[in-house]
Design an enzyme around this catalytic site. Structure first.
Site, PDB file in Angstrom:
ATOM      1  N   ASP A  58      -1.712  -0.823   5.898  1.00  0.00           N
ATOM      2  CA  ASP A  58      -1.949  -0.263   7.234  1.00  0.00           C
ATOM      3  C   ASP A  58      -3.391   0.185   7.450  1.00  0.00           C
ATOM      4  O   ASP A  58      -3.756   0.578   8.556  1.00  0.00           O
ATOM      5  CB  ASP A  58      -1.025   0.943   7.478  1.00  0.00           C
ATOM      6  CG  ASP A  58      -1.474   2.180   6.711  1.00  0.00           C
ATOM      7  OD1 ASP A  58      -1.888   2.032   5.537  1.00  0.00           O
ATOM      8  OD2 ASP A  58      -1.419   3.283   7.275  1.00  0.00           O
ATOM      9  N   ASP A  68       0.870  -1.172   0.000  1.00  0.00           N
ATOM     10  CA  ASP A  68       0.000   0.000   0.000  1.00  0.00           C
ATOM     11  C   ASP A  68       0.910   1.226   0.000  1.00  0.00           C
ATOM     12  O   ASP A  68       2.088   1.135   0.377  1.00  0.00           O
ATOM     13  CB  ASP A  68      -0.878  -0.041   1.259  1.00  0.00           C
ATOM     14  CG  ASP A  68      -1.630   1.254   1.478  1.00  0.00           C
ATOM     15  OD1 ASP A  68      -2.303   1.711   0.542  1.00  0.00           O
ATOM     16  OD2 ASP A  68      -1.521   1.814   2.586  1.00  0.00           O
ATOM     17  N   ASP A 111      -7.131  -1.966   3.242  1.00  0.00           N
ATOM     18  CA  ASP A 111      -6.157  -3.014   2.909  1.00  0.00           C
ATOM     19  C   ASP A 111      -6.563  -4.378   3.453  1.00  0.00           C
ATOM     20  O   ASP A 111      -5.965  -5.394   3.072  1.00  0.00           O
ATOM     21  CB  ASP A 111      -4.774  -2.662   3.483  1.00  0.00           C
ATOM     22  CG  ASP A 111      -4.215  -1.366   2.929  1.00  0.00           C
ATOM     23  OD1 ASP A 111      -4.357  -1.148   1.706  1.00  0.00           O
ATOM     24  OD2 ASP A 111      -3.655  -0.571   3.701  1.00  0.00           O
TER      25      ASP A 111
END
Length: 639
Positions: free
Chosen positions: A535, A342, A539
């Site tokens: 995080d 990410d 996600d």
């Protein structure tokens, strides 16, 4: 080792033990251990009582591992695969029975105590692998303010909302459901959907998502989706679906065991049956030698070969700030073929910083900075914090500030109006500023203009910059030939800018949470074992779907809960340490396996030649077990 992939259906089923039997197995094990110790202190005058105590100790200590799992799972897996599928638990049980039949009750008990103890330690090392989604459920909106025909509002359950309903959303409220704004302007924190830390400005006609957090404005909206079809509901559905579809990859030992056990169970009876005819042994000699061979072939050291290694690795990583929810995930981390990241809060710091600024030559820079600081200190926008961290006022001035959605900050000072806003809110801007804006925007930066009486006199560029350790981390994986991908909900321009800075192989931008999960599927099919590092709430589906899900320690509770590894202190360089140590863990496991099987081969040979008895076999067995344990403990100090 490189062949570990996602294991499906029947193949993985045979290795998924149900250990949820409460504390009873451990209690029985310690009862068995206690009885064995008592029996050891009895003299040979109480031989019958000693052997009875050893027998009870063997049954108690091995009840869970040998009877429930060994016999129970052998039956279950045989039914599923429609062929005899034993595990090493059965072999250890037969070895203990063989030792007892030859009058060596203590050796039989010792085998079971060591094997069962190793098994419980392995469970302890495996830790809590269940993926908790409680916090994710808590984020799901439950109520909404529905506007009634008479104009009043009524609080209703979100599940009662229908497409076309009109709702009121107050400042600070959670947006209850997906829809479009009918009236009002606001800024909304959409990090639960797209992971971006900078709130999005919204006005009439803009779409909004359930579970996101409204800022300072109040607005009315029209429902466009039922609660079960919202983006956030899809996140929940994907996490549950991916969790149900997840199968634990078989460990090295688990892959090796069935073949080895089948071999032993075929060879030992053949030796007992054929030896009287081929080697001129008596039937009693043949049975005795066969039982000695069975004990010699029992993989005692093999059973312990992973325990000290995985415990040492897990403990070492914990000290270095990496929490693992199971040794299997560490083993898979060592074997990854691709890793996806990410962007916001993972590869970047998660908050914007001022990277560039420019003011016209005719402007007194000190004065305009004083004015900028005076305007921004009255704003709670994340960009304001970044600007205030960059600029410091020489002279503190007070300006009455108006914050207009779509226009930015505006205020009057010394008879002039000053405004800070996004470039699209200004007309008649000179080419000098347009060119700079285009240049900085192409680098993935957010640009704001500074204007005096609506004439642009400067501009400031901000960006969520990459973490200090991010490039070195990407370089490490690329040198190993591991494919690196950036997956972000941000714009393609911003995603590519960050990917170019860090040298990632691939970038996929403008993705929704369900897209991230699908991308992980594609990566698994194209490359093999795939890890995901993230995080945020958005996600979560991808973290669960990946072979190894890795969360940043300061990320959302949801991401931490559903991941397999957690990098504390948000230090992404710890990912490199984790990969190095897990790779060494796999190498040490193979060392132990090879050593253990070499000892077994040696014992089988000398037993076949009649050069040893069961007592010597057990001593060598336990000596080899000690060696593999000590070899595993080396990982406690590996960096």
């Amino acid at each position: 080792m490189g062949e570990i992939k996602e294991h499906h259906s029947q193949e993985s089923h045979s290795h998924e033990h149900n250990h949820d039997h409460g504390k009873m197995p451990i209690i029985l094990y310690f009862i068995g251990l206690g009885l064995a110790i008592i029996a050891l202190f009895l003299d040979n005058g109480n031989l019958l009582l000693k052997n009875i105590l050893f027998s009870i100790a063997t049954i108690a200590a091995g009840y869970h591992v040998i009877i429930l799992e060994g016999i129970g799972e052998t039956i279950e897996n045989t039914k599923i695969k429609r062929r005899f599928t034993p595990n090493s638990h059965i072999l250890m049980g037969l070895a203990a029975i063989g030792a007892s039949l030859m009058g060596n009750f203590w050796e039989g008990t010792l085998l079971i105590l060591i094997f069962s103890g190793a098994h419980f330690l392995e469970d302890y090392a495996e830790g809590r692998s269940k993926r908790e989604i409680t916090k994710l459920l808590e984020m799901n909106p439950t109520t909404a303010r529905r506007i009634m025909p008479d104009g009043n509002t009524q609080t209703v359950d979100v599940s009662e909302l229908k497409i076309g309903d009109h709702l009121q959303v107050l400042n600070g409220d959670q947006v209850p459901i997906d829809g479009i704004i009918l009236s009002g302007t606001t800024s909304i924190d959409e990090s639960s959907i797209n992971g971006e830390s900078i709130p999005k400005e919204k006005s009439k006609g803009d779409g909004v998502f359930g579970s996101t957090i409204n800022g300072t404005g109040t607005f009315t909206m029209e429902v466009t989706k039922e609660s079960k079809d919202t983006v956030f509901s899809k996140i929940l559905q994907l996490v549950n679906q991916n969790q149900d579809n997840q199968t634990k990859a078989a460990s090295v030992i688990q892959k090796f065991e069935p073949k080895y056990v089948n071999l032993v169970l075929i060879v030992i009876p053949l030796v007992m049956l054929l030896a009287p005819f081929l080697l001129d042994w008596t039937w009693s000699q043949s049975i005795y030698r066969g039982l000695v061979l069975l004990v010699a072939a029992s993989p005692c050291a093999l059973a312990a070969s992973t325990v000290s290694v995985t415990l040492s690795t897990t403990s070492n990583l914990a000290k270095q700030g990496v929490l693992s929810k199971g040794s299997t995930y560490l083993s898979q981390l060592a074997d990854i073929d691709a890793i996806a990241f990410d962007k916001t809060g993972t590869l970047t710091n998660g908050k914007p910083e001022v990277t560039n600024y420019y003011f016209a030559d005719s402007v007194n820079e000190e004065n305009i900075i004083d004015i900028i600081v005076a305007l921004e200190k009255e704003s709670n926008h994340p960009l304001a914090n970044a600007i205030l961290e960059k600029f410091e006022a020489k002279n503190k001035i007070d300006i009455e500030v108006t914050n207009q959605i779509g226009k930015g900050l505006t205020g009057d000072f010394n008879g002039k109006n000053y405004r800070i806003g996004k470039p699209t809110s200004f007309d008649d801007v000179s080419d000098e500023y347009i060119d700079l804006n285009n240049e900085w925007a192409s680098e993935g930066k957010t640009v704001v203009y500074v204007a005096e009486d609506e004439e642009v006199i400067g501009l400031i560029a901000l960006m969520d910059v990459p973490r200090e350790q991010a490039k070195a981390t990407i370089d490490y994986f690329k040198k190993l030939g591991i494919h690196t991908t950036l997956i972000t909900g941000d714009s393609e321009m911003t995603g590519k800018a960050v990917a170019e800075q860090l040298g990632l192989d691939e970038v996929v931008a403008n993705v929704m949470p369900e897209d991230k999960s699908n991308i992980i599927n594609q990566q698994k099919q194209k490359y093999g074992v795939t890890a995901m590092v993230g995080d945020g709430v958005n996600d979560a589906p991808a973290l669960v779907n990946a072979n190894v899900g890795i969360a940043m320690g300061d990320g959302t509770d949801v991401a931490v809960d559903v991941s397999d590894l957690v990098l504390m202190q948000n230090d992404i360089s710890k990912l490199v340490k984790s990969h190095k140590i897990s790779s060494k863990m796999n190498r040490v496991i193979w060392q132990n396996i090879i050593f253990s099987m070499a000892v077994v081969a040696f014992l089988v040979v000398v037993s076949s030649l009649g050069l040893t008895d069961i007592a010597i076999s057990v001593i060598i067995h336990e000596g080899s077990t000690l060696v593999v344990i000590l070899n595993g403990l080396r990982l406690l100090t590996t960096n």
